[in-house]
Scaffold this motif. Sequence first.
Motif, PDB file in Angstrom:
ATOM      1  N   THR A 166      39.415  35.251  48.202  1.00 33.33           N
ATOM      2  CA  THR A 166      40.731  34.707  48.507  1.00 33.33           C
ATOM      3  C   THR A 166      41.172  33.723  47.439  1.00 33.33           C
ATOM      4  O   THR A 166      40.407  32.850  47.040  1.00 33.33           O
ATOM      5  N   THR A 167      42.389  33.874  46.966  1.00 37.44           N
ATOM      6  CA  THR A 167      43.018  32.859  46.130  1.00 37.44           C
ATOM      7  C   THR A 167      44.305  32.433  46.833  1.00 37.44           C
ATOM      8  O   THR A 167      44.650  32.952  47.896  1.00 37.44           O
ATOM      9  N   ASP A 168      45.020  31.499  46.229  1.00 36.83           N
ATOM     10  CA  ASP A 168      46.277  31.051  46.834  1.00 36.83           C
ATOM     11  C   ASP A 168      47.338  32.142  46.831  1.00 36.83           C
ATOM     12  O   ASP A 168      48.318  32.057  47.568  1.00 36.83           O
TER      13      ASP A 168
ATOM     14  N   VAL B  77      36.419  51.352  51.342  1.00 37.14           N
ATOM     15  CA  VAL B  77      37.815  51.035  51.056  1.00 37.14           C
ATOM     16  C   VAL B  77      37.925  49.575  50.626  1.00 37.14           C
ATOM     17  O   VAL B  77      37.354  48.685  51.263  1.00 37.14           O
ATOM     18  N   ALA B  78      38.650  49.328  49.548  1.00 40.37           N
ATOM     19  CA  ALA B  78      38.982  47.961  49.121  1.00 40.37           C
ATOM     20  C   ALA B  78      40.487  47.767  49.265  1.00 40.37           C
ATOM     21  O   ALA B  78      41.261  48.729  49.167  1.00 40.37           O
ATOM     22  N   GLU B  79      40.886  46.521  49.490  1.00 36.13           N
ATOM     23  CA  GLU B  79      42.307  46.235  49.705  1.00 36.13           C
ATOM     24  C   GLU B  79      42.721  45.012  48.894  1.00 36.13           C
ATOM     25  O   GLU B  79      42.071  43.969  48.956  1.00 36.13           O
ATOM     26  N   ILE B  80      43.777  45.169  48.132  1.00 35.63           N
ATOM     27  CA  ILE B  80      44.416  44.055  47.431  1.00 35.63           C
ATOM     28  C   ILE B  80      45.681  43.698  48.193  1.00 35.63           C
ATOM     29  O   ILE B  80      46.550  44.557  48.402  1.00 35.63           O
ATOM     30  N   THR B  81      45.778  42.438  48.613  1.00 35.72           N
ATOM     31  CA  THR B  81      46.939  41.983  49.368  1.00 35.72           C
ATOM     32  C   THR B  81      47.634  40.867  48.609  1.00 35.72           C
ATOM     33  O   THR B  81      47.038  39.811  48.355  1.00 35.72           O
ATOM     34  N   PHE B  82      48.866  41.087  48.220  1.00 40.29           N
ATOM     35  CA  PHE B  82      49.653  40.033  47.578  1.00 40.29           C
ATOM     36  C   PHE B  82      49.946  38.960  48.620  1.00 40.29           C
ATOM     37  O   PHE B  82      50.398  39.263  49.732  1.00 40.29           O
ATOM     38  N   ASN B  83      49.695  37.700  48.249  1.00 37.23           N
ATOM     39  CA  ASN B  83      49.625  36.649  49.265  1.00 37.23           C
ATOM     40  C   ASN B  83      50.475  35.437  48.896  1.00 37.23           C
ATOM     41  O   ASN B  83      49.993  34.317  48.802  1.00 37.23           O
ATOM     42  N   ARG B  84      51.768  35.686  48.657  1.00 35.52           N
ATOM     43  CA  ARG B  84      52.725  34.588  48.500  1.00 35.52           C
ATOM     44  C   ARG B  84      53.887  34.856  49.469  1.00 35.52           C
ATOM     45  O   ARG B  84      55.037  35.054  49.048  1.00 35.52           O
ATOM     46  N   PRO B  85      53.605  34.895  50.752  1.00 35.94           N
ATOM     47  CA  PRO B  85      54.624  35.326  51.715  1.00 35.94           C
ATOM     48  C   PRO B  85      55.854  34.438  51.762  1.00 35.94           C
ATOM     49  O   PRO B  85      56.944  34.909  52.106  1.00 35.94           O
ATOM     50  N   THR B  86      55.708  33.145  51.429  1.00 38.81           N
ATOM     51  CA  THR B  86      56.873  32.254  51.520  1.00 38.81           C
ATOM     52  C   THR B  86      57.929  32.564  50.472  1.00 38.81           C
ATOM     53  O   THR B  86      59.082  32.136  50.608  1.00 38.81           O
ATOM     54  N   CYS B  87      57.542  33.282  49.411  1.00 38.50           N
ATOM     55  CA  CYS B  87      58.532  33.674  48.395  1.00 38.50           C
ATOM     56  C   CYS B  87      58.555  35.197  48.234  1.00 38.50           C
ATOM     57  O   CYS B  87      58.833  35.710  47.146  1.00 38.50           O
ATOM     58  N   MET B  88      58.249  35.898  49.328  1.00 34.31           N
ATOM     59  CA  MET B  88      58.315  37.366  49.366  1.00 34.31           C
ATOM     60  C   MET B  88      57.426  37.996  48.291  1.00 34.31           C
ATOM     61  O   MET B  88      57.742  39.013  47.712  1.00 34.31           O
TER      62      MET B  88
ATOM     63  N   ALA C  62      56.739  37.109  45.278  1.00 37.41           N
ATOM     64  CA  ALA C  62      57.247  37.130  43.900  1.00 37.41           C
ATOM     65  C   ALA C  62      56.076  36.932  42.939  1.00 37.41           C
ATOM     66  O   ALA C  62      55.207  36.093  43.155  1.00 37.41           O
ATOM     67  N   LEU C  63      56.073  37.712  41.883  1.00 38.87           N
ATOM     68  CA  LEU C  63      54.946  37.720  40.947  1.00 38.87           C
ATOM     69  C   LEU C  63      55.039  36.562  39.964  1.00 38.87           C
ATOM     70  O   LEU C  63      56.005  36.450  39.210  1.00 38.87           O
ATOM     71  N   ASN C  64      54.019  35.693  39.971  1.00 38.33           N
ATOM     72  CA  ASN C  64      53.923  34.636  38.969  1.00 38.33           C
ATOM     73  C   ASN C  64      52.659  34.846  38.143  1.00 38.33           C
ATOM     74  O   ASN C  64      51.914  35.819  38.341  1.00 38.33           O
ATOM     75  N   LEU C  65      52.388  33.940  37.229  1.00 39.65           N
ATOM     76  CA  LEU C  65      51.266  34.120  36.311  1.00 39.65           C
ATOM     77  C   LEU C  65      49.931  34.140  37.053  1.00 39.65           C
ATOM     78  O   LEU C  65      49.060  34.973  36.755  1.00 39.65           O
ATOM     79  N   ASP C  66      49.751  33.254  38.017  1.00 46.88           N
ATOM     80  CA  ASP C  66      48.481  33.205  38.758  1.00 46.88           C
ATOM     81  C   ASP C  66      48.242  34.497  39.529  1.00 46.88           C
ATOM     82  O   ASP C  66      47.122  35.015  39.562  1.00 46.88           O
ATOM     83  N   MET C  67      49.290  35.009  40.169  1.00 50.61           N
ATOM     84  CA  MET C  67      49.128  36.254  40.924  1.00 50.61           C
ATOM     85  C   MET C  67      48.830  37.415  39.991  1.00 50.61           C
ATOM     86  O   MET C  67      47.980  38.268  40.290  1.00 50.61           O
TER      87      MET C  67
END
Length: 271
Positions: free
Chosen positions: A5-7, A19-30, A32-37
């Motif tokens: 888990t990361t932020d 099965v492996a799963e990648i979940t984008f986890n910045r729900p408060t900004c829908m 949105a892709l930033n450098l850390d993500m």
Amino acid sequence: MSTVTTDCLLYTRHSTEGVAEITFNRPTCMNALNLDMAAAFAEAATAAANDPKVRVLVLTGRGTSFMSGGDIHAFHKLLSAPAAERRDHIARLIDFTHQAVTALRRMEKPVIAGIHGTAAGPGIGITLACDLVVASDRAVFQMAYGPLGTTPEAGATHALPRLVGSRRAAELALLDRRLTALEALELGIVNRICPAPMLAEETRCVARKLACGAANASGRTKRLLYLSLEHNFQQQLAAERETFLSAIDSGEFAEGITAFVERRKPFFGQC
């Protein structure tokens, strides 16, 4: 099950299912892709590609969207930075994103996207880099680059014309046409649509079906499909011949043939 888990991203491996799963986890900004993500995404995609226990990879997003695009607020802050700093930041963001989508395309295992809400900007490129796409009936798709005065990335301009044709790709990219889930299905961007409450289970069902199959054969079939975009007919026939011959000494081939003769379901060691 193991989870990293990361932020901004979750990487979960269900070892018993393969099965492996990648979940984008910045729900408060829908999401949105930033450098850390982008960096976390590249790391997780590479880990899944190199993990022999992972037979299928699933991509999802937390909250109301899969990925709403790039982080516009982060871009806005960069406008006041020196040009060299601004360029370096964006270059690293693009490089991590391209590393991730390259891993998705090149890994010899199926990649499934479960799309809900919005898939826009890099979310489109990431969607197109997946092998199968299950979408909620509420999903929407949009390139969303032109209004920002920039151009597509994440492999979208490579995959989109090959998938929908050059005229439709131009319409989507230049006119920034917004697609509903049904329109995306009709264009071949999406494989199937399901009601929003059923998306997670429908995506897992597809993943489990693939994980229970012949993993090596699925990976080689995926590679052949992508090679066909680069090969002429004779080159593709040669690749098919080589791939088939490489399979006949495998345990998967022996099990599949034996199961067929014995009129039973094959067991490929996972389910």
